[in-house]
Design a protein around this motif. Structure first.
Motif, PDB file in Angstrom:
ATOM      1  N   LEU A 161      -6.738  11.504   7.275  1.00  0.00           N
ATOM      2  CA  LEU A 161      -5.638  11.339   6.322  1.00  0.00           C
ATOM      3  C   LEU A 161      -5.610   9.917   5.735  1.00  0.00           C
ATOM      4  CD1 LEU A 161      -2.381  13.054   7.371  1.00  0.00           C
ATOM      5  CD2 LEU A 161      -2.206  11.037   5.951  1.00  0.00           C
TER       6      LEU A 161
ATOM      7  N   MET B  62       0.821  -1.220   0.000  1.00  0.00           N
ATOM      8  CA  MET B  62       0.000   0.000   0.000  1.00  0.00           C
ATOM      9  C   MET B  62       0.850   1.264   0.000  1.00  0.00           C
ATOM     10  SD  MET B  62      -2.926  -0.910   2.777  1.00  0.00           S
ATOM     11  CE  MET B  62      -3.700   0.693   2.646  1.00  0.00           C
ATOM     12  N   HIS B  63       2.118   1.112   0.430  1.00  0.00           N
ATOM     13  CA  HIS B  63       2.979   2.283   0.580  1.00  0.00           C
ATOM     14  C   HIS B  63       3.802   2.540  -0.677  1.00  0.00           C
ATOM     15  CE1 HIS B  63       1.944   1.574   4.782  1.00  0.00           C
ATOM     16  NE2 HIS B  63       2.384   2.780   5.056  1.00  0.00           N
ATOM     17  N   ALA B  64       4.280   3.769  -0.809  1.00  0.00           N
ATOM     18  CA  ALA B  64       5.155   4.124  -1.923  1.00  0.00           C
ATOM     19  C   ALA B  64       6.433   3.285  -1.836  1.00  0.00           C
ATOM     20  CB  ALA B  64       5.501   5.602  -1.856  1.00  0.00           C
TER      21      ALA B  64
ATOM     22  N   SER C 172       8.453  11.092   8.684  1.00  0.00           N
ATOM     23  CA  SER C 172       7.158  11.623   9.087  1.00  0.00           C
ATOM     24  C   SER C 172       6.604  10.943  10.346  1.00  0.00           C
ATOM     25  CB  SER C 172       6.209  11.450   7.896  1.00  0.00           C
ATOM     26  OG  SER C 172       4.950  11.874   8.207  1.00  0.00           O
ATOM     27  N   LEU C 173       6.630   9.609  10.376  1.00  0.00           N
ATOM     28  CA  LEU C 173       5.998   8.885  11.494  1.00  0.00           C
ATOM     29  C   LEU C 173       6.597   9.260  12.855  1.00  0.00           C
ATOM     30  CD1 LEU C 173       3.901   6.813  12.491  1.00  0.00           C
ATOM     31  CD2 LEU C 173       5.581   5.014  12.044  1.00  0.00           C
TER      32      LEU C 173
ATOM     33  N   ILE D 192      -7.998   0.480   3.634  1.00  0.00           N
ATOM     34  CA  ILE D 192      -7.533  -0.253   4.824  1.00  0.00           C
ATOM     35  C   ILE D 192      -8.625  -1.226   5.261  1.00  0.00           C
ATOM     36  CG2 ILE D 192      -6.795  -0.038   7.226  1.00  0.00           C
ATOM     37  CD1 ILE D 192      -5.751   2.785   6.532  1.00  0.00           C
TER      38      ILE D 192
ATOM     39  N   ALA E 144      -4.902  -3.469   8.680  1.00  0.00           N
ATOM     40  CA  ALA E 144      -4.886  -2.789   9.986  1.00  0.00           C
ATOM     41  C   ALA E 144      -4.189  -3.681  11.019  1.00  0.00           C
ATOM     42  CB  ALA E 144      -6.305  -2.461  10.437  1.00  0.00           C
TER      43      ALA E 144
ATOM     44  N   LEU F 271      -2.125   2.656  20.025  1.00  0.00           N
ATOM     45  CA  LEU F 271      -1.838   2.624  18.583  1.00  0.00           C
ATOM     46  C   LEU F 271      -2.552   1.443  17.916  1.00  0.00           C
ATOM     47  CD1 LEU F 271       1.901   3.704  18.622  1.00  0.00           C
ATOM     48  CD2 LEU F 271      -0.005   5.020  17.704  1.00  0.00           C
TER      49      LEU F 271
ATOM     50  N   PHE G 233      -7.390   5.543   1.961  1.00  0.00           N
ATOM     51  CA  PHE G 233      -6.619   4.316   1.734  1.00  0.00           C
ATOM     52  C   PHE G 233      -7.537   3.116   1.946  1.00  0.00           C
ATOM     53  CE2 PHE G 233      -2.971   6.968   3.611  1.00  0.00           C
ATOM     54  CZ  PHE G 233      -2.623   7.464   2.375  1.00  0.00           C
TER      55      PHE G 233
ATOM     56  N   MET H 216      -9.147   2.338  11.873  1.00  0.00           N
ATOM     57  CA  MET H 216      -9.002   2.826  10.499  1.00  0.00           C
ATOM     58  C   MET H 216      -9.525   1.815   9.485  1.00  0.00           C
ATOM     59  SD  MET H 216      -5.250   4.572  10.518  1.00  0.00           S
ATOM     60  CE  MET H 216      -4.890   6.063  11.460  1.00  0.00           C
TER      61      MET H 216
ATOM     62  N   LEU I 212       4.503  10.863  15.899  1.00  0.00           N
ATOM     63  CA  LEU I 212       4.400  10.178  17.200  1.00  0.00           C
ATOM     64  C   LEU I 212       4.882  11.065  18.336  1.00  0.00           C
ATOM     65  CD1 LEU I 212       5.562   6.537  16.297  1.00  0.00           C
ATOM     66  CD2 LEU I 212       3.235   7.298  16.828  1.00  0.00           C
TER      67      LEU I 212
ATOM     68  N   MET J 252       8.393   8.340   4.963  1.00  0.00           N
ATOM     69  CA  MET J 252       7.633   7.826   6.105  1.00  0.00           C
ATOM     70  C   MET J 252       8.524   7.682   7.340  1.00  0.00           C
ATOM     71  SD  MET J 252       4.560   7.501   5.107  1.00  0.00           S
ATOM     72  CE  MET J 252       4.052   6.701   6.602  1.00  0.00           C
TER      73      MET J 252
ATOM     74  N   TRP K 138      -0.456  -3.598  10.456  1.00  0.00           N
ATOM     75  CA  TRP K 138       0.123  -2.360  11.009  1.00  0.00           C
ATOM     76  C   TRP K 138       0.294  -2.505  12.520  1.00  0.00           C
ATOM     77  CZ3 TRP K 138       0.274   1.542  14.377  1.00  0.00           C
ATOM     78  CH2 TRP K 138       0.902   2.743  14.007  1.00  0.00           C
TER      79      TRP K 138
END
Ligand code: HEM
Length: 118
Positions: free
Chosen positions: A69, A31-33, A42-43, A75, A80, A109, A73, A116, A47, A39, A83
Motif C-alpha cells: 500500500l 505527504m499526507h492529504a 484508519s490507523l 518514502i 521513514a 513499527l 509513496f 518502507m 493497528l 487517517m 514516521w
C-alpha cells in the motif's frame, strides 16, 4: 493485553497531533492529504487488527498489505525516520501497559517504517 481500541485510538490521535504540530515532521505531514481525519480512523483500526485484536480494517481492505500500500509513496530515509520517531513518541506519551509490550510495538513499527524507505 495492551488495552484495546481506546489505546490504539489514543496512540493514533497523538501520532497525528505530533505530525500536525511539530515542524520536525513537516516532510511527513506534506505527504499526507490535508484532512487527516480518515487517517485518524484508519490507523487505529489497522493497528488493532495487526496486534491481534478485531480485524475490521483487514476485512474492509481484503488482500491489502501495508508494505505494498505504501510502495507508490516517495518514502525515503528522512520521512521513514520521521514516521518512526513520531510513533515512538506517541506510544511513549500514551504509555500503555505492559511496558514491555509497548516497547515491542515501538521496535516492530520502527522496523516496518524503515523497511518502507527506498
Ligand atoms: C515509513 C513511513 C511512512 C510514510 C511516509 C507513510 C505515509 C503514508 C501516506 C502518505 C498515506 C496516505 C494518506 C493520505 O492520503 O492522506 C499513508 C496511509 C496509511 N499508512 Fe502510512 N506511512 C508510513 C508508514 C506507515 C506504517 C509503518 C504504517 C503501519 C504500521 C502505516 C499505516 C498507514 C495506514 C493504516 C494508512 C491508511 C491506509 C488505508 O486505510 O487506506 N504507515 N501512509
Amino acid at each position: 493485553m495492551i488495552g484495546g481500541a481506546p489505546v490504539f485510538e489514543a496512540i493514533a490521535n497523538r501520532f497525528y497531533d505530533l505530525m500536525e504540530q511539530d515542524p520536525a515532521y513537516a516532510a511527513l505531514r506534506a505527504m499526507h492529504a490535508e484532512d487527516l481525519a480518515p487517517m485518524r480512523q484508519s490507523l487505529p483500526r489497522f493497528l488493532a487488527g495487526w496486534a491481534g485484536g478485531p480485524r475490521d480494517w483487514f476485512e474492509a481492505n481484503p488482500g491489502k498489505c501495508m508494505m505494498s500500500l505504501h510502495r507508490d509513496f516517495p518514502i525515503d530515509r528522512t520521512t521513514a525516520d520521521q514516521w518512526a520517531e513520531a510513533m515512538t513518541r506517541a506510544i511513549a506519551d500514551i504509555a500503555p501497559k505492559p511496558a514491555n509490550v509497548a516497547q515491542a510495538m515501538i521496535d516492530v513499527l520502527t522496523r516496518m517504517a524503515r523497511n518502507m524507505a527506498r
